[in-house]
Each structure stands twice: as structure tokens, then as C-alpha cells.
Design a protein around this motif. Structure first.
Motif, PDB file in Angstrom:
ATOM      1  N   ASP A   3      37.285  39.064  34.554  1.00 34.87           N
ATOM      2  CA  ASP A   3      38.322  38.417  35.358  1.00 34.87           C
ATOM      3  C   ASP A   3      39.538  38.109  34.501  1.00 34.87           C
ATOM      4  OD1 ASP A   3      36.932  38.600  37.667  1.00 34.87           O
ATOM      5  OD2 ASP A   3      36.127  36.557  37.616  1.00 34.87           O
ATOM      6  N   LEU A   4      39.331  37.600  33.302  1.00 38.18           N
ATOM      7  CA  LEU A   4      40.437  37.274  32.411  1.00 38.18           C
ATOM      8  C   LEU A   4      41.229  38.553  32.066  1.00 38.18           C
ATOM      9  CD1 LEU A   4      41.928  35.176  30.714  1.00 38.18           C
ATOM     10  CD2 LEU A   4      40.303  35.650  28.856  1.00 38.18           C
ATOM     11  N   ALA A   5      40.512  39.637  31.798  1.00 42.72           N
ATOM     12  CA  ALA A   5      41.179  40.903  31.493  1.00 42.72           C
ATOM     13  C   ALA A   5      41.977  41.406  32.678  1.00 42.72           C
ATOM     14  CB  ALA A   5      40.154  41.945  31.067  1.00 42.72           C
ATOM     15  N   CYS A   6      41.422  41.196  33.879  1.00 46.16           N
ATOM     16  CA  CYS A   6      42.104  41.636  35.101  1.00 46.16           C
ATOM     17  C   CYS A   6      43.420  40.887  35.268  1.00 46.16           C
ATOM     18  CB  CYS A   6      41.189  41.414  36.303  1.00 46.16           C
ATOM     19  SG  CYS A   6      41.905  41.963  37.871  1.00 46.16           S
ATOM     20  N   ILE A  45      47.885  26.729  34.429  1.00 46.63           N
ATOM     21  CA  ILE A  45      47.233  27.303  35.623  1.00 46.63           C
ATOM     22  C   ILE A  45      48.247  27.487  36.751  1.00 46.63           C
ATOM     23  CG2 ILE A  45      45.569  26.822  37.460  1.00 46.63           C
ATOM     24  CD1 ILE A  45      43.815  25.506  35.292  1.00 46.63           C
ATOM     25  N   ASP A  46      49.072  26.465  36.944  1.00 48.63           N
ATOM     26  CA  ASP A  46      50.087  26.537  37.996  1.00 48.63           C
ATOM     27  C   ASP A  46      51.099  27.651  37.694  1.00 48.63           C
ATOM     28  OD1 ASP A  46      51.374  25.437  40.424  1.00 48.63           O
ATOM     29  OD2 ASP A  46      52.985  24.954  39.007  1.00 48.63           O
ATOM     30  N   CYS A  47      51.470  27.759  36.435  1.00 49.25           N
ATOM     31  CA  CYS A  47      52.422  28.796  36.016  1.00 49.25           C
ATOM     32  C   CYS A  47      51.854  30.181  36.269  1.00 49.25           C
ATOM     33  CB  CYS A  47      52.763  28.599  34.555  1.00 49.25           C
ATOM     34  SG  CYS A  47      54.027  29.760  33.963  1.00 49.25           S
ATOM     35  N   VAL A  48      50.575  30.376  35.917  1.00 52.13           N
ATOM     36  CA  VAL A  48      49.940  31.675  36.133  1.00 52.13           C
ATOM     37  C   VAL A  48      49.834  31.976  37.616  1.00 52.13           C
ATOM     38  CG1 VAL A  48      47.801  32.982  35.868  1.00 52.13           C
ATOM     39  CG2 VAL A  48      48.675  31.637  33.965  1.00 52.13           C
ATOM     40  N   ARG A  49      49.475  30.968  38.395  1.00 54.27           N
ATOM     41  CA  ARG A  49      49.334  31.180  39.836  1.00 54.27           C
ATOM     42  C   ARG A  49      50.667  31.630  40.451  1.00 54.27           C
ATOM     43  NH1 ARG A  49      46.946  26.670  40.983  1.00 54.27           N
ATOM     44  NH2 ARG A  49      44.832  27.519  41.093  1.00 54.27           N
ATOM     45  N   ARG A  50      51.743  30.941  40.045  1.00 56.03           N
ATOM     46  CA  ARG A  50      53.061  31.313  40.596  1.00 56.03           C
ATOM     47  C   ARG A  50      53.517  32.682  40.075  1.00 56.03           C
ATOM     48  NH1 ARG A  50      56.933  26.294  39.775  1.00 56.03           N
ATOM     49  NH2 ARG A  50      55.538  25.878  38.033  1.00 56.03           N
ATOM     50  N   ALA A  51      53.194  32.990  38.829  1.00 53.60           N
ATOM     51  CA  ALA A  51      53.572  34.289  38.282  1.00 53.60           C
ATOM     52  C   ALA A  51      52.877  35.422  39.031  1.00 53.60           C
ATOM     53  CB  ALA A  51      53.243  34.357  36.805  1.00 53.60           C
ATOM     54  N   LEU A  52      51.577  35.180  39.347  1.00 55.82           N
ATOM     55  CA  LEU A  52      50.844  36.187  40.119  1.00 55.82           C
ATOM     56  C   LEU A  52      51.412  36.324  41.529  1.00 55.82           C
ATOM     57  CD1 LEU A  52      47.161  35.434  39.007  1.00 55.82           C
ATOM     58  CD2 LEU A  52      48.547  37.439  38.407  1.00 55.82           C
ATOM     59  N   ALA A  53      51.772  35.188  42.128  1.00 55.62           N
ATOM     60  CA  ALA A  53      52.352  35.231  43.474  1.00 55.62           C
ATOM     61  C   ALA A  53      53.685  35.974  43.464  1.00 55.62           C
ATOM     62  CB  ALA A  53      52.533  33.818  44.016  1.00 55.62           C
ATOM     63  N   THR A 299      46.341  41.282  44.152  1.00 57.79           N
ATOM     64  CA  THR A 299      45.459  40.409  44.945  1.00 57.79           C
ATOM     65  C   THR A 299      44.108  40.260  44.253  1.00 57.79           C
ATOM     66  OG1 THR A 299      46.533  41.028  47.009  1.00 57.79           O
ATOM     67  CG2 THR A 299      44.293  40.163  47.167  1.00 57.79           C
ATOM     68  N   THR A 300      43.616  41.370  43.730  1.00 58.45           N
ATOM     69  CA  THR A 300      42.351  41.318  42.980  1.00 58.45           C
ATOM     70  C   THR A 300      42.491  40.407  41.763  1.00 58.45           C
ATOM     71  OG1 THR A 300      41.776  43.554  43.683  1.00 58.45           O
ATOM     72  CG2 THR A 300      40.660  42.708  41.743  1.00 58.45           C
ATOM     73  N   ALA A 301      43.643  40.491  41.077  1.00 57.62           N
ATOM     74  CA  ALA A 301      43.878  39.627  39.920  1.00 57.62           C
ATOM     75  C   ALA A 301      43.968  38.159  40.338  1.00 57.62           C
ATOM     76  CB  ALA A 301      45.161  40.051  39.211  1.00 57.62           C
ATOM     77  N   GLN A 303      42.441  36.793  42.894  1.00 58.50           N
ATOM     78  CA  GLN A 303      41.068  36.355  43.174  1.00 58.50           C
ATOM     79  C   GLN A 303      40.298  36.093  41.888  1.00 58.50           C
ATOM     80  OE1 GLN A 303      39.665  39.603  45.547  1.00 58.50           O
ATOM     81  NE2 GLN A 303      40.663  38.888  47.442  1.00 58.50           N
ATOM     82  N   ALA A 304      40.502  36.981  40.903  1.00 57.27           N
ATOM     83  CA  ALA A 304      39.832  36.781  39.610  1.00 57.27           C
ATOM     84  C   ALA A 304      40.341  35.505  38.955  1.00 57.27           C
ATOM     85  CB  ALA A 304      40.107  37.990  38.709  1.00 57.27           C
ATOM     86  N   PHE A 305      41.642  35.230  39.056  1.00 58.52           N
ATOM     87  CA  PHE A 305      42.194  34.013  38.468  1.00 58.52           C
ATOM     88  C   PHE A 305      41.582  32.768  39.104  1.00 58.52           C
ATOM     89  CE2 PHE A 305      45.498  30.676  38.693  1.00 58.52           C
ATOM     90  CZ  PHE A 305      45.550  30.349  37.340  1.00 58.52           C
ATOM     91  N   GLU A 306      41.472  32.769  40.429  1.00 60.61           N
ATOM     92  CA  GLU A 306      40.898  31.601  41.098  1.00 60.61           C
ATOM     93  C   GLU A 306      39.447  31.395  40.701  1.00 60.61           C
ATOM     94  OE1 GLU A 306      42.628  29.444  42.590  1.00 60.61           O
ATOM     95  OE2 GLU A 306      44.485  30.632  42.553  1.00 60.61           O
ATOM     96  N   ARG A 307      38.716  32.476  40.462  1.00 55.80           N
ATOM     97  CA  ARG A 307      37.328  32.316  39.999  1.00 55.80           C
ATOM     98  C   ARG A 307      37.319  31.702  38.609  1.00 55.80           C
ATOM     99  NH1 ARG A 307      36.656  37.430  42.448  1.00 55.80           N
ATOM    100  NH2 ARG A 307      36.918  38.483  40.443  1.00 55.80           N
ATOM    101  N   LEU A 308      38.275  32.129  37.766  1.00 59.02           N
ATOM    102  CA  LEU A 308      38.354  31.539  36.431  1.00 59.02           C
ATOM    103  C   LEU A 308      38.653  30.046  36.521  1.00 59.02           C
ATOM    104  CD1 LEU A 308      40.401  34.303  34.562  1.00 59.02           C
ATOM    105  CD2 LEU A 308      38.004  33.700  34.169  1.00 59.02           C
ATOM    106  N   VAL A 309      39.589  29.694  37.421  1.00 59.83           N
ATOM    107  CA  VAL A 309      39.952  28.281  37.573  1.00 59.83           C
ATOM    108  C   VAL A 309      38.751  27.475  38.058  1.00 59.83           C
ATOM    109  CG1 VAL A 309      41.406  26.670  38.842  1.00 59.83           C
ATOM    110  CG2 VAL A 309      42.383  28.785  37.937  1.00 59.83           C
ATOM    111  N   GLN A 310      37.990  28.057  38.988  1.00 61.79           N
ATOM    112  CA  GLN A 310      36.840  27.343  39.547  1.00 61.79           C
ATOM    113  C   GLN A 310      35.600  27.460  38.681  1.00 61.79           C
ATOM    114  OE1 GLN A 310      37.168  25.388  42.157  1.00 61.79           O
ATOM    115  NE2 GLN A 310      39.342  26.042  42.343  1.00 61.79           N
ATOM    116  N   GLY A 311      35.696  28.290  37.628  1.00 59.01           N
ATOM    117  CA  GLY A 311      34.547  28.442  36.753  1.00 59.01           C
ATOM    118  C   GLY A 311      33.462  29.290  37.356  1.00 59.01           C
TER     119      GLY A 311
END
Length: 355
Positions: A3-6, A45-53, A299-301, A303-311
């Protein structure tokens, strides 16, 4: 850490994204029991989320633009093919015109040859008419000279008498008259006997009749010569017109050939335009395939990011082997798109936290 690599595959195309990728493992690291994430971790985390968006929005815009590019390329290709078809038709018309002009030139040249032959024949006939007329005039002059001798008051010499005898012989006069001529004309008029005067009068009558015939021939020859000269002038005029038409046909053929060369050059240029337009369309189609896959990859990235955030653990076999193999080119394209997009937050703090 698939997920991190994605996620880093999407973010790693710019300096800001590289900073976020470095800070991301620390930001999503599990917290000890009973503790929450640090403020700087939340900012990362917020920065990454917005960057992905933002990357997702940019990818969707790029996909839409690629679809528009395809349509534009298809229109250009259709227009290029239509232009090439028109150029081909024009070249065909020019080729047909060259053929027609060449045939017209052949006809004109054949007419010139015919008129030249007719002119040569007319010229020969004219020369013959002129020669005949000259001969008639010479004959008339010769007869008039003999009559002058006959009407003379003195005796004629042997040469003059012989000339009269030869003329009478040529005119098939009676032989006794021809034989008596030298003796009769050898005497002076007052010394001639009745028989001698009869010989002189008979010879004179033959000469006068011949002179009348010669005058008729001269008059007829004069008219024939005039007619022949008029015909020759007419033949010259007709020949000149035929040559002018042949020259004009040759000029027209040269112009038609030049027009054909120009039309063929234009056709080649239009055909080259078709090849360029087709190549442009193929490029647009290839880019469209990549552009259409970007939103899904991002979108896949996400989803992978949210899994990382949620552990959460990454699901098994989420990404097919073929997709993983094809992922690097897509990521490289995405990185290029994100290289100019700013990260929408205070990434200096996030970078400090990541360090």
C-alpha cells in the motif's frame, strides 16, 4: 508495504511528493495503545490525502482532455483524407487534360503536314502555270518578229527565210509552200512574181493565224497564272493558320503538363498530411489509454492510503501481476503531471515532522 509503495508511486513524481513519501511511513506508523497521532502526523496525512485528491482531479481532467484530443484528431484526419481525395481528383482531371491536349496537338500537327503537302502541290502548279504563260508570251513574240520580217520592204536573207520555213514546217504547212518560201522571200516585194506573192501571202496567213492562237493562249495563261498565284497565297494563309494552331496546341500542352505536375505535388502533400494526421490520431489514442487508467490507479492509491491510515492490511492479490508490470509507466506519467501541481498545505511542517 504494498500500500505504501502504491501511494508513493502516485506522489513520487515531484519534490513535494518525495517529501511526503519520506514522511508518510512515520505519519501512518501505529500508535502505542491509548495514544493518538501527533499533530504533525495528522498534517502529513491530511496533506497526502489532499495531494491524492488533487492528482485524481487532474487525472480526470487529463482523461477528458485526451478524449477531446482524440475527437479533434479524428476530425483532422477526416479533413486530411477529404483534402487528399480532392487533390487526387484534381490530379486526375489534370492528367485527362494533358491527354486531351496531347491528342489535340497530334491532330494539329497532322493538319500542318497535310497543308504543307497541299501547299507544295499548289506551289508546283503555280510555277508550271507561270512557266506555261511565259512560253506562250515567248511564242507570241517570236511570231510577231516573223510577221515583221514578212511585212518588210526588203528582200530577206537566207537566215530569215529559213526561220520562216522552219516555223511553217512546225505548223505543218503544205510542203510546196515551205519549199517556195526561201525563193519568194529572197526577192524584194516589187521583184516578186504572182506566184511569189501567193507564197508570201500564204505564209503570212499561217503566221497571222498562229499569232491569233498565241494571243488566245497568252490571255488564258495570264488568267491561269493569276488564279494560280491566288491559290498559292491562299495555301500560304491556310498553312500559316494550321501552324499557328499547332503552336497554340503545343503551348496549351506545356501549360497542362505544368498544371499536372503542380496537381501531383499538391496530391503528395495532401497524402503526407493524411499520414501526419493518422499518426497524430494514433498518438492521441495511445495517450488516451494511459490517461483513462490514471483515475483508477489513483483511486487504488487513495484506498491503499486509507488502509495505511486505519492500520489495515492490504488485501491479497489486489493488483494483478500484469497491472503491476504496467504500473511503472503509468506512475511515471502521473509523476510528470503532478510535478507542476503544488501540495495544498503547509508541507514544511510535515517535512519537519517526517524528518
Amino acid at each position: 508495504m504494498a500500500d505504501l509503495a502504491c501511494v508513493c508511486q502516485v506522489l513520487g513524481g515531484s519534490a513535494e511528493g518525495a517529501v511526503l513519501c519520506d514522511a508518510l511511513p512515520h505519519a501512518v506508523a501505529p500508535c502505542p495503545a491509548g495514544e493518538t497521532r501527533h499533530e504533525f502526523q495528522e498534517k502529513v496525512i491530511d496533506c497526502v490525502r489532499r495531494a491524492l485528491a488533487d492528482a485524481h482531479d487532474a487525472a480526470q481532467a487529463q482523461a477528458a482532455a485526451s478524449r477531446a484530443s482524440i475527437e479533434a484528431a479524428r476530425v483532422q484526419e477526416a479533413e486530411a483524407k477529404a483534402a487528399a481525395a480532392r487533390a487526387g481528383e484534381a490530379a486526375g482531371v489534370a492528367g485527362a487534360d494533358v491527354k486531351a491536349k496531347a491528342e489535340a496537338l497530334d491532330v494539329a500537327k497532322a493538319t500542318v503536314r497535310e497543308e504543307e503537302a497541299l501547299h507544295s502541290s499548289t506551289e508546283a502548279e503555280t510555277q508550271q502555270a507561270m512557266q506555261d504563260h511565259k512560253e506562250h508570251e515567248t511564242r507570241k513574240s517570236d511570231i510577231e518578229a516573223l510577221l515583221t520580217l514578212v511585212d518588210g520592204a526588203a528582200a530577206l536573207g537566207a537566215d530569215a527565210s529559213e526561220s520562216i520555213a522552219e516555223f511553217l514546217t512546225a505548223q505543218r504547212a503544205e510542203k510546196p509552200l515551205v519549199v517556195a518560201v526561201p525563193s519568194a522571200f529572197g526577192l524584194a516585194p516589187d521583184a516578186r512574181s504572182q506566184f511569189d506573192n501567193l507564197v508570201v501571202d500564204s505564209a503570212k496567213k499561217v503566221l497571222q493565224d498562229s499569232l491569233a492562237e498565241a494571243q488566245v493562249a497568252v490571255d488564258a495563261g495570264t488568267q491561269a497564272a493569276r488564279n494560280a498565284e491566288a491559290e498559292l497565297l491562299g495555301a500560304w494563309a491556310v498553312l500559316d493558320c494550321a501552324r499557328d494552331r499547332a503552336s497554340a496546341a503545343d503551348t496549351a500542352l506545356s501549360a497542362a503538363k505544368a498544371a499536372l505536375v503542380e496537381a501531383q505535388s499538391a496530391q503528395k502533400a495532401e497524402e503526407a498530411g493524411v499520414a501526419t494526421a493518422t499518426e497524430r490520431l494514433q498518438t492521441a489514442l495511445a495517450e488516451h489509454v494511459l490517461a483513462e487508467s490514471k483515475p483508477s490507479d489513483i483511486t487504488t492509491a487513495q484506498q491503499a492510503f486509507e488502509r495505511l491510515v486505519q492500520g489495515e492490511a492490504a488485501p491479497e492479490a489486489t493488483t494483478p501481476v500484469a497491472a503491476q508490470t504496467a504500473a511503472p509507466p503509468v506512475a511515471e506519467k502521473t509523476h510528470a503531471d503532478l510535478s507542476t501541481a503544488p501540495v495544498p498545505m503547509d508541507c514544511g511542517s510535515a517535512a519537519t515532522a517526517g524528518a
